[in-house]
Design an enzyme around this catalytic site. Structure first.
Site, short mmCIF file in Angstrom:
data_model
loop_
_atom_site.label_atom_id
_atom_site.label_comp_id
_atom_site.label_asym_id
_atom_site.label_seq_id
_atom_site.Cartn_x
_atom_site.Cartn_y
_atom_site.Cartn_z
CG ASN A 74 -18.27 14.32 25.61
OD1 ASN A 74 -18.72 14.73 24.53
ND2 ASN A 74 -17.05 13.82 25.74
CD1 TRP A 75 -24.85 14.66 25.27
CD2 TRP A 75 -25.90 15.66 23.54
NE1 TRP A 75 -25.95 15.32 25.76
CE2 TRP A 75 -26.61 15.95 24.73
CE3 TRP A 75 -26.37 16.19 22.34
CZ2 TRP A 75 -27.77 16.74 24.73
CZ3 TRP A 75 -27.51 16.97 22.35
CH2 TRP A 75 -28.20 17.23 23.53
CE LYS A 76 -17.33 10.15 25.10
NZ LYS A 76 -16.62 8.95 25.53
CG HIS A 94 -12.61 13.45 25.57
ND1 HIS A 94 -12.37 12.18 25.10
CD2 HIS A 94 -13.61 13.33 26.48
CE1 HIS A 94 -13.20 11.34 25.71
NE2 HIS A 94 -13.96 12.01 26.55
CD GLU A 135 -13.85 9.38 23.28
OE1 GLU A 135 -14.57 10.30 22.87
OE2 GLU A 135 -14.24 8.53 24.12
CD GLU A 177 -13.64 12.00 30.62
OE1 GLU A 177 -14.84 11.87 30.83
OE2 GLU A 177 -13.17 12.14 29.48
N GLY A 228 -16.21 4.27 28.11
CA GLY A 228 -16.99 3.47 27.18
C GLY A 228 -16.81 1.97 27.34
CB SER A 255 -18.07 3.30 32.72
OG SER A 255 -17.51 2.86 31.50
N GLY A 308 -20.54 10.18 29.40
CA GLY A 308 -20.65 9.91 27.97
C GLY A 308 -21.95 9.20 27.66
N GLY A 309 -21.87 7.88 27.48
CA GLY A 309 -23.01 7.07 27.04
C GLY A 309 -24.30 7.32 27.80
P1 13P Z 1 -18.54 7.05 29.00
O1 13P Z 1 -19.41 7.59 30.11
O2 13P Z 1 -19.34 6.60 27.82
O3 13P Z 1 -17.58 6.02 29.50
O4 13P Z 1 -17.66 8.28 28.46
C1 13P Z 1 -16.95 9.05 29.36
C2 13P Z 1 -16.37 10.22 28.64
O5 13P Z 1 -15.46 10.08 27.86
C3 13P Z 1 -16.96 11.54 28.91
O6 13P Z 1 -16.20 12.56 28.36
#
Ligand code: 13P
Length: 261
Positions: free
Chosen positions: A13-15, A99, A101, A171, A177, A217, A238-239
């Site tokens: 997930n590149w956000k 999600h 967020e 999650e 993050g 993470s 994510g990251g």
């Molecule tokens: P991180 O891997 O950056 O913690 O993000 C997880 C995430 O929200 C994937 O959807």
């Protein structure tokens, strides 16, 4: 086509990251490594603006594409929204729904999650439905209740057939993050609860085949121990999905864990 969890499912997930050229560069690098990743299902989830070009770049590749969000109506006066047929048109096979967020910053609720799941399924997009507790909820011992209520409300009115097309991503919000990953035992506790709930609701066969992802993470060095857990079928990254090297490494670690479990 019903989903199954015979292979680890690794989605990036590149956000809110990557211009179109940067997105193309990343998927080309992933595609070059794809032969080594054949034992995993690999999905990239770019921002809307890059979907179509990523789709063109990945034509003929086994790497699949997902969207980060979806709207429940097909068309109309809904400024700023993107519908399931539009996402299909851009090359998507998956859509992330709910999600944390989006729940936190954009007013997503279990009710809108439910509508979006139905819209995605109507148009043959596989929903990746995100659930998980906040740090406060975990500290108060409310993790299981929270996940339970999100499953109940989010999947309301959906039958067994539909559930066999839905992916769940656990999650924990406090792990996203932050570099604070849930321990494999903490994650497995919730994952096994989720599978138990799916068994109650939809029966053994559907629950056994369900894909339940962990997100929060995930990095190359913690993937193996998470994926070794019985009920963890993959990762929503994510990251660490923003660089080809770390994402490829995560996929390789997941393949190794799956082979050994
Ligand atoms: P991180 O891997 O950056 O913690 O993000 C997880 C995430 O929200 C994937 O959807």
């Amino acid at each position: 086509m019903n989903i199954d969890n015979q292979k680890p499912f690794i989605a990036g997930n590149w956000k809110l990251h990557k211009t179109i050229p940067a997105a193309i560069e990343l998927v080309k690098a992933l595609d070059e490594a794809i032969m080594e990743l054949a034992d995993a299902e690999i999905v990239v989830i770019p921002p809307f603006t890059a979907l179509s070009e990523v789709g063109k770049t990945l034509q003929g590749s086994t790497i699949k594409i997902g969207a980060q969000n979806i709207f429940w109506e097909e068309k109309g006066a809904f400024t700023g929204e993107v519908s399931a047929p539009m996402l299909k048109d851009a090359g998507c096979q998956y859509a992330v729904i709910g999600h944390s967020e989006r729940r936190q910053f954009f007013g997503e609720t279990d009710e809108t999650v439910n509508k979006k799941i139905k819209a995605a399924l109507t148009h043959a997009l596989t929903p990746i439905v995100c659930i998980g507790e906040s740090l406060e909820e975990r500290e108060k011992g409310e993790t299981i209740d929270k996940v339970d209520s999100q499953i109940k409300a989010g999947l309301d009115g959906l039958g067994k057939e539909e559930m066999s097309e839905i992916i769940i991503a656990y999650e924990p919000i406090w792990a996203i993050g932050t570099g604070l990953t849930a321990t494999p035992a903490q994650a497995e506790e919730v994952h096994s609860f989720i599978r138990e709930k799916l068994t109650e609701k939809y029966g053994n066969e559907t629950a056994t085949c369900a894909i339940i992802l962990y997100g929060g993470s995930v990095k190359p060095d913690n993937t193996y121990s998470l994926l070794k857990e019985q009920n963890i079928n993959g990762a929503l990254v994510g990251g660490a999905s923003l660089e080809a090297d770390s994402f490829i490494q995560i996929a390789k670690e997941s393949i190794k864990a799956y082979k050994e479990k």
